[in-house]
Design a protein around this motif. Structure first.
Motif, PDB file in Angstrom:
ATOM      1  N   GLY A   1      27.158  38.783  36.347  1.00 12.86           N
ATOM      2  CA  GLY A   1      27.425  38.816  37.782  1.00 12.86           C
ATOM      3  C   GLY A   1      27.310  37.308  38.189  1.00 12.86           C
ATOM      4  N   TYR A   2      27.494  36.246  37.661  1.00 13.62           N
ATOM      5  CA  TYR A   2      27.721  34.776  37.954  1.00 13.62           C
ATOM      6  C   TYR A   2      28.973  34.529  38.111  1.00 13.62           C
ATOM      7  N   GLU A   3      29.522  33.970  39.220  1.00 13.34           N
ATOM      8  CA  GLU A   3      30.829  33.287  39.382  1.00 13.34           C
ATOM      9  C   GLU A   3      31.073  32.065  39.139  1.00 13.34           C
ATOM     10  N   SER A   4      29.982  31.446  39.081  1.00 10.97           N
ATOM     11  CA  SER A   4      30.252  29.743  38.850  1.00 10.97           C
ATOM     12  C   SER A   4      29.159  29.385  37.945  1.00 10.97           C
ATOM     13  N   VAL A   5      29.548  28.132  37.353  1.00  3.49           N
ATOM     14  CA  VAL A   5      28.441  27.515  36.643  1.00  3.49           C
ATOM     15  C   VAL A   5      27.494  26.708  37.585  1.00  3.49           C
ATOM     16  N   SER A   6      27.745  26.484  38.634  1.00  3.98           N
ATOM     17  CA  SER A   6      27.023  25.864  39.731  1.00  3.98           C
ATOM     18  C   SER A   6      25.867  26.964  40.207  1.00  3.98           C
ATOM     19  N   GLN A   7      26.251  28.176  40.261  1.00  2.00           N
ATOM     20  CA  GLN A   7      25.372  29.355  40.264  1.00  2.00           C
ATOM     21  C   GLN A   7      24.324  29.601  39.420  1.00  2.00           C
ATOM     22  N   ILE A   8      24.724  29.261  38.297  1.00  2.00           N
ATOM     23  CA  ILE A   8      23.687  29.455  37.155  1.00  2.00           C
ATOM     24  C   ILE A   8      22.636  28.316  37.176  1.00  2.00           C
ATOM     25  N   ARG A   9      23.207  27.149  37.332  1.00  2.00           N
ATOM     26  CA  ARG A   9      22.669  25.755  37.064  1.00  2.00           C
ATOM     27  C   ARG A   9      21.061  25.662  37.747  1.00  2.00           C
ATOM     28  N   GLY A  10      20.071  25.465  37.053  1.00  2.00           N
ATOM     29  CA  GLY A  10      18.873  25.209  37.592  1.00  2.00           C
ATOM     30  C   GLY A  10      18.016  26.623  38.033  1.00  2.00           C
ATOM     31  N   SER A  11      18.728  27.836  37.845  1.00  2.00           N
ATOM     32  CA  SER A  11      18.200  29.010  38.191  1.00  2.00           C
ATOM     33  C   SER A  11      16.967  29.371  37.557  1.00  2.00           C
ATOM     34  N   ALA A  12      16.559  28.618  36.343  1.00  2.00           N
ATOM     35  CA  ALA A  12      15.371  29.058  35.861  1.00  2.00           C
ATOM     36  C   ALA A  12      14.510  27.708  35.631  1.00  2.00           C
ATOM     37  N   SER A  13      14.904  26.756  36.228  1.00  2.00           N
ATOM     38  CA  SER A  13      14.314  25.300  36.157  1.00  2.00           C
ATOM     39  C   SER A  13      12.663  25.349  36.699  1.00  2.00           C
ATOM     40  N   HIS A  14      12.028  24.718  36.563  1.00  2.00           N
ATOM     41  CA  HIS A  14      10.586  24.465  36.765  1.00  2.00           C
ATOM     42  C   HIS A  14      10.283  25.017  38.225  1.00  2.00           C
ATOM     43  N   ALA A  15      10.949  24.347  39.153  1.00  2.60           N
ATOM     44  CA  ALA A  15      10.760  24.673  40.472  1.00  2.60           C
ATOM     45  C   ALA A  15      11.069  26.146  40.851  1.00  2.60           C
ATOM     46  N   THR A  16      12.078  26.736  40.488  1.00  6.00           N
ATOM     47  CA  THR A  16      12.412  27.975  40.745  1.00  6.00           C
ATOM     48  C   THR A  16      11.662  29.057  39.980  1.00  6.00           C
ATOM     49  N   SER A  17      11.163  28.900  38.913  1.00  7.55           N
ATOM     50  CA  SER A  17      10.360  29.852  37.848  1.00  7.55           C
ATOM     51  C   SER A  17       9.218  30.345  38.776  1.00  7.55           C
TER      52      SER A  17
END
Ligand SMILES: Cc1cc2nc3c(=O)[nH]c(=O)nc-3n(C[C@H](O)[C@H](O)[C@H](O)COP(=O)(O)O)c2cc1C
Length: 348
Positions: free
Chosen positions: A300-316
């Motif tokens: 359900g991702y529409e864009s690469v920008s939506q994926i980017r960083g969604s599991a990075s240090h701060a959001t985890s």
């Protein structure tokens, strides 16, 4: 019919059609293979590095052949007009860069590995003048001198970056090795010295020994997918600490669409591939892009920008997951063949 996912990304201020970039390798040196890589969908290509040693070795060879000739023949003076026409390794590199730039529509990133500050600056300028869309500085050295401490070595690297930055206007990326002693601090200093982006990481090629000749032999082995874990960890740790305008590229072990997704999830702007293209051919970019699209569709991702960083240090959920806490968990996660459970204290 659903709209196709938007793969566009920005890297070093360049607008790219997708996050899949061909990392520096001999494939990106020849127009024919670069064209195949571009046709398969690469969003940008990084040329292999111009090495200062290459230029120096050639100059030494040339001097030796000139000197040996001049002692033997009266006609030796005839050698000199020819010298002017000899193209050096740098000339040939710049000519290839110009040709590739003229014939390809994707951004072309030149790469430089020099040993003296003067050379870093001089060739950086020549590459920018030859039309490179960006420059990648390939910092590659082994800290083998007992007299030079970490601060000396880091300081020398930072001086080079600042000097090159002052010399050129095109975007500047710095490709780092993973062996700096305080990586997060050094990454911040590299950015402060003028880098627009970091490329994590260079792979160190370990020489081997030949047991018959006792010679040191160069051995280059293509990467394995597990090697992606090192850049994954560091992109995840650095992304939230660096300004959002600083680009991050992951390189090492990227071979499939899933690897690209992982690189994006932790916050990379692009995922670079070299070994997979050398192993499977330039066309390998196309299935990797398709795997990325399939994953985005399926999740359900529409864009690469939506994926980017969604599991990075701060959001985890667990901000230390990429740091120390994971060490113990990882060791205890090992399961011996045939064993039912894991070793170590019960941590479930
Ligand atoms: C044969 C070969 C040549 C390479 N040449 C260069 C180079 O000239 N400059 C550079 O910065 N990296 C060079 N690399 C490193 C790659 O660009 C890449 O960063 C590294 O191999 C990790 O990515 P991979 O796992 O996709 O191979 C080379 C790698 C290989 C395998």
């Amino acid at each position: 019919m659903s709209t196709p996912p938007d793969l566009r990304t920005r890297y070093l201020g360049l607008d790219l059609r997708s996050p899949i970039v061909a990392s520096a390798s001999p494939l990106n040196d020849q127009l024919e293979s670069v064209r195949s890589i571009e046709d398969a969908g690469a969003a940008a290509i990084v040329m292999p590095s111009l090495f200062e040693e290459e230029i120096l070795f050639e100059e030494i060879d040339l001097n030796m052949s000139l000197e040996s000739g001049s002692g033997h023949f009266a006609e030796a003076l005839d050698y000199f007009p020819a010298v002017i026409e000899i193209a050096t390794a740098a000339d040939r590199y710049l000519a290839r860069l110009e040709t590739i730039k003229a014939q390809c529509s994707v951004p072309v990133i030149a790469s430089l590995n020099a040993t003296s500050t003067g050379a870093w600056i001089r060739y950086a300028r020549l590459m920018a003048d030859a039309g490179a869309d960006a420059l990648e500085l390939n910092l590659y050295h082994v800290a083998a001198d007992q007299q030079r401490n970490a601060a000396d070595m880091e300081g020398a690297d930072l001086d080079v970056i600042a000097a090159v930055r002052a010399e050129i206007d095109i975007p500047l990326a710095v490709k780092l090795s993973p062996y700096y002693s305080a990586m997060a601090n050094f990454a911040a200093l590299v950015v402060a010295a003028g880098a627009d982006g970091l490329v994590l990481f260079n792979r160190f090629y370990q020489p081997d020994l030949d047991l018959d000749t006792l010679d040191v032999v160069p051995r280059i082995e293509l990467s394995h997918q597990w090697e992606l874990r090192l850049p994954l960890r560091w992109v995840a740790i650095l992304r939230p600490q660096l300004d959002a305008a600083v680009s991050l590229a992951a390189t090492s072990g990227i071979a499939t669409g899933s690897d690209v997704v992982k690189a994006l999830l932790v916050g990379s702007d692009v995922a670079m591939m070299a070994s997979a293209l050398l192993r499977d051919g330039p066309g390998h970019i196309a299935p990797v892009e398709q795997q990325l699209r399939d994953w985005m569709d399926g999740h359900g991702y529409e864009s690469v920008s939506q994926i980017r960083g969604s599991a990075s240090h701060a959001t985890s959920d667990d901000p230390t997951a990429f740091e120390r806490a994971n060490y113990m968990r990882t060791l205890y996660s090992w399961t011996a063949p045939g064993e039912l459970g894991n070793f170590g204290p019960d941590h479930t």
